[in-house]
Design an enzyme around this catalytic site. Sequence first.
Site, PDB file in Angstrom:
ATOM      1  N   LYS A  12       0.863  -1.188   0.000  1.00 14.87           N
ATOM      2  CA  LYS A  12       0.000   0.000   0.000  1.00 14.87           C
ATOM      3  C   LYS A  12       0.891   1.227   0.000  1.00 14.87           C
ATOM      4  CE  LYS A  12      -4.281   0.307   0.675  1.00 14.87           C
ATOM      5  NZ  LYS A  12      -5.172  -0.206  -0.387  1.00 14.87           N
ATOM      6  N   THR A  57      -3.330  -5.182   0.776  1.00 12.03           N
ATOM      7  CA  THR A  57      -2.763  -3.847   0.989  1.00 12.03           C
ATOM      8  C   THR A  57      -3.664  -3.046   1.929  1.00 12.03           C
ATOM      9  OG1 THR A  57      -3.821  -2.824  -0.951  1.00 12.03           O
ATOM     10  CG2 THR A  57      -1.703  -3.917  -1.300  1.00 12.03           C
ATOM     11  N   ARG A 182      28.452  33.192 -10.842  1.00 15.08           N
ATOM     12  CA  ARG A 182      27.101  32.857 -11.271  1.00 15.08           C
ATOM     13  C   ARG A 182      26.250  32.538 -10.049  1.00 15.08           C
ATOM     14  NH1 ARG A 182      27.197  26.535 -13.585  1.00 15.08           N
ATOM     15  NH2 ARG A 182      28.247  25.658 -11.764  1.00 15.08           N
ATOM     16  N   GLN A 225      29.348  19.664  -8.885  1.00 16.79           N
ATOM     17  CA  GLN A 225      29.878  18.401  -8.366  1.00 16.79           C
ATOM     18  C   GLN A 225      30.744  18.637  -7.131  1.00 16.79           C
ATOM     19  OE1 GLN A 225      29.661  19.037 -11.637  1.00 16.79           O
ATOM     20  NE2 GLN A 225      29.444  17.153 -12.838  1.00 16.79           N
ATOM     21  N   HIS A 253      18.964  26.422 -13.299  1.00 10.62           N
ATOM     22  CA  HIS A 253      19.672  27.518 -13.961  1.00 10.62           C
ATOM     23  C   HIS A 253      19.011  28.879 -13.719  1.00 10.62           C
ATOM     24  CE1 HIS A 253      21.946  24.404 -15.880  1.00 10.62           C
ATOM     25  NE2 HIS A 253      20.928  23.973 -16.606  1.00 10.62           N
TER      26      HIS A 253
END
Lengths: 298, 298, 298, 298
Positions: A12, A57, A182, A225, A253
């Site tokens: 479930k 379930t 940025r 990263q 972005h």
Amino acid sequence: MGIVLGPNRYGKAETRVVRVTRDGDTHHIKDLNVSVSLSGQMEDVHLTGDNAAILPTDSQKNTVYAFAKKHGIGEIEEFALLLARHFVDETPTISHARVEIEEYGWSRIPGKSGHSFVRSGTEVRTALVHSDGTGGTGTGGTGNGESVISGLKDLVVLNSTGSEFHGFVQDEYTTLQPTTDRVLATAVTAQWRHRGVDAEFAKSFAEARRCLLEAFAETHSLSLQQTLYAMGRTVLETQHGICEIRLAMPNKHHFLVDLQPFGLENDNEVFFAADRPYGLIEGSVLADDAPDAPAAWT
Amino acid sequence: MGIVLGPNRYGKAETRVVRVTRDGDTHHIKDLNVSVSLSGQMEDVHLTGDNAAILPTDSQKNTVYAFAKKHGIGEIEEFALLLARHFVDETPTISHARVEIEEYGWSRIPGKSGHSFVRSGTEVRTALVHSDGTGGTGTGGTGNGESVISGLKDLVVLNSTGSEFHGFVQDEYTTLQPTTDRVLATAVTAQWRHRGVDAEFAKSFAEARRCLLEAFAETHSLSLQQTLYAMGRTVLETQHGICEIRLAMPNKHHFLVDLQPFGLENDNEVFFAADRPYGLIEGSVLADDAPDAPAAWT
Amino acid sequence: MGIVLGPNRYGKAETRVVRVTRDGDTHHIKDLNVSVSLSGQMEDVHLTGDNAAILPTDSQKNTVYAFAKKHGIGEIEEFALLLARHFVDETPTISHARVEIEEYGWSRIPGKSGHSFVRSGTEVRTALVHSDGTGGTGTGGTGNGESVISGLKDLVVLNSTGSEFHGFVQDEYTTLQPTTDRVLATAVTAQWRHRGVDAEFAKSFAEARRCLLEAFAETHSLSLQQTLYAMGRTVLETQHGICEIRLAMPNKHHFLVDLQPFGLENDNEVFFAADRPYGLIEGSVLADDAPDAPAAWT
Amino acid sequence: MGIVLGPNRYGKAETRVVRVTRDGDTHHIKDLNVSVSLSGQMEDVHLTGDNAAILPTDSQKNTVYAFAKKHGIGEIEEFALLLARHFVDETPTISHARVEIEEYGWSRIPGKSGHSFVRSGTEVRTALVHSDGTGGTGTGGTGNGESVISGLKDLVVLNSTGSEFHGFVQDEYTTLQPTTDRVLATAVTAQWRHRGVDAEFAKSFAEARRCLLEAFAETHSLSLQQTLYAMGRTVLETQHGICEIRLAMPNKHHFLVDLQPFGLENDNEVFFAADRPYGLIEGSVLADDAPDAPAAWT
């Protein structure tokens, strides 16, 4: 060529339970979304529709509600373990249980009322538990066949500077300009695996979350990263009960808008927050002595 | 029978702009979603496709970005007014502008970085402005042809007690049992209309939000309508610059789970949080001297 | 204890490309959502932020668009393979590529126009391709290091009878009543793995889809697992190029409404279509000679 | 200054009902989402929480299910009228009912089974009915106090050519280049108002939908407004029982990708399908003898 049944599970999904606990006039609430998946002797039900091995379930859902009453809801990792062990221990045909929980945060509304709450944050706390019953309630063992993963998702963060991106591969399809400043924004999904099943989950969660935010804020980033790895490393360095962390971080972005046609300079002030496409950075950070447990993540 | 053009408008919807402002190493960000709708001499474009009266929606988007740079972004009501007046004042074919803005909240990540933020809350602040240019920048007037509505949405709140529901109509399809203790949960959408266009919007917003939360928390509720009215009334009583407030509050049902089949009592402790259907309560509260302005809401 | 980088990948997700091809006045369109993930020499970028091995995700997006022009878009499996091989072959630092594509269906609007389309169906066709470059374009090999998975999602189906559920486990939390006639509804997510990488994907997709629908419709169901297995088996039996199929099928509960309080019988006529919780049945069906390829699915 | 209750309404939203009708082994299904809003003597419930005038939203839900059984579900306009009149006629405190219905389409799965269906299309059929009871079942009148609006939403269409955009206003923020060939794509939301309440709704819906598609496909478009007006006009010209149509059509931008950096021409072949921002064109088309009924749309 013969045809055979491969890996399978059923359960479930998304049982929404809200548990109220009273401490006089002061109430506490826990707001969860619980998904159960069971596996075991499932040949017959697939091949002939014989349900003799099937715990409905609907019963799984009932169990979630009954356990919320009987045991209360502490940390979601503990509640997930309770449920997972129950299904394996009490249902002979079930040999493995997976329980996944999302927890939604609530804060108190300031004032005199002890029973009034407002949803806090977009962020969701998560737990993913596997059990084959061998770590049963009494043993307190590290649970060969048990694993506990804690985590969070939709933790949306942004650095308005302190992020660069340059020195990358230039192929024939590369038009991106390098940048030394940025915006870096992402919605963090993080999951971390505990060495054992008996951690102090509340404290561990608070610390891991603090580490993630701190490392995001304080890493001067040359790539997403690098930020991801720093976030994972910080968690592992400070939380020795955690042996592995997996992170998925979309690069949301924020494009600098070209205002030159309007005679305006844009010195990293005005950005277009794009929806799609987005970068997607996924990585894991491991203690080098982390026990192998790939099935813990599935 | 002839066929004619009826009411119409057009514009650029959902321009996502993030504005960074620097105060030394301390940054501030504003994160908006701006939707513009213009109307005016629009017969030709509909009947023949002649675009001579049409300011492209692309130009509207550019204007949002350019204004974010030139004027900065203060309170969203002010930014919406600036934009709306600009479109009407500068484009002869446009006689009316409607600007709607959503603002997403961000908090600082604790620590040394002055440029790191985390999204706060699920809640969104909103503004809806109409202008026909007559209240132009210089006049500061109450703006016959201008109106400013502030608001919020997705403010999710819950009382775990202090809510009753009984004494209702019983017809042949009524099976609901009366209750003197239930969970009351809702996601508040509120919009309030200002008498003028020059209010202190930041302060007014903070106060209105505080009133809404306080009235939700402190009203012992016999019906969600009573709570809604109390919330609206509290805003009007304390914020005299606001002449009308409209509220839409879904009754996010939390059904008490029947645990008797499992030999357990459920003393308002375990609830199923349902998705659909839901009650939906919509109402407005007015100052009796509120000027008429139905078009302000469209 | 040391800390190390574990498995990782990065790329551009959800590049939305629409490709128009003209055959005189008759146009054809392909509407895709392409997600690329690359892996390879990624130590440096994580540990120090050195991007020398990183092909920007922006370049990946550009490649999708350029390839849509240069090569056109045939079957999505082929387009995914082209892209995956390109990234591995042309970027020395990249050793593995994963490309996932969603395709949205369009039908022609009836009439004279050859360039007018309407979105057809809620259903989405999918492809998931892995390549380590060893199966390169020229070889036509079975691709040791390559795999192709085709699929679909959001195929919503319903049987208004022909479904039973009884004979299940009864534990202390079981209250569900057995039934010999219920509504069975689900939203099928199916993914099937090809033995090779050179299948006739258009034909294979059409046949697999037809098998799934037919088996859903024609299986008298004693459990959703039985239906799932029958659907998978039918695909494998008729499509010998397919060696494995995975299915995820939520049990979208349609609860019989109790109309007795209103003096009405409900002979399986009126149902409440619930949102959450829902059953979730996941399973795979395999040819017993299916080559091992777990990484193909990740 | 006094404070008063303004316009208000309440009801049960999004009751999901699926109705199965059997014709031997051939089944028919209707799949609806029904939202009810009632208004009337609502002062007390808001001011004091006295619920004596309140028909519980739970009873409204029950009524939807009971009516689905008793009366079956024909066209959604008729089912909405039945419900709306019932609430006004049978509940003395209720003077006005608004019923809104969404209908989801299903097709038969080809084959022998008469009870197997697959969801067709993304598109949703809609109805919006108001009643103050004066047009009661017996009278068949034009219903002074009744109105019926039919419609559809999420009808996603695209022309891959035959669309231009030029000759527009050039202001200081305009950078858009004129074009004589672009992709035009939109998701149509259309609502049309009937002169009476006794139309042949099934036929009328099919014809209106056909007109919308045909006019979209066959209009050589100089602006989306022109297309919108042509779509509305075609409906009114051919369906004399309809006196007004309102259309909302987002301009789902498909931007031509610049492939020149890669030495490729892009002759309207490769497009980026953008999410946000989008143009939004809203307009109405009226018969010049259309009776006034603004409240019908709220």
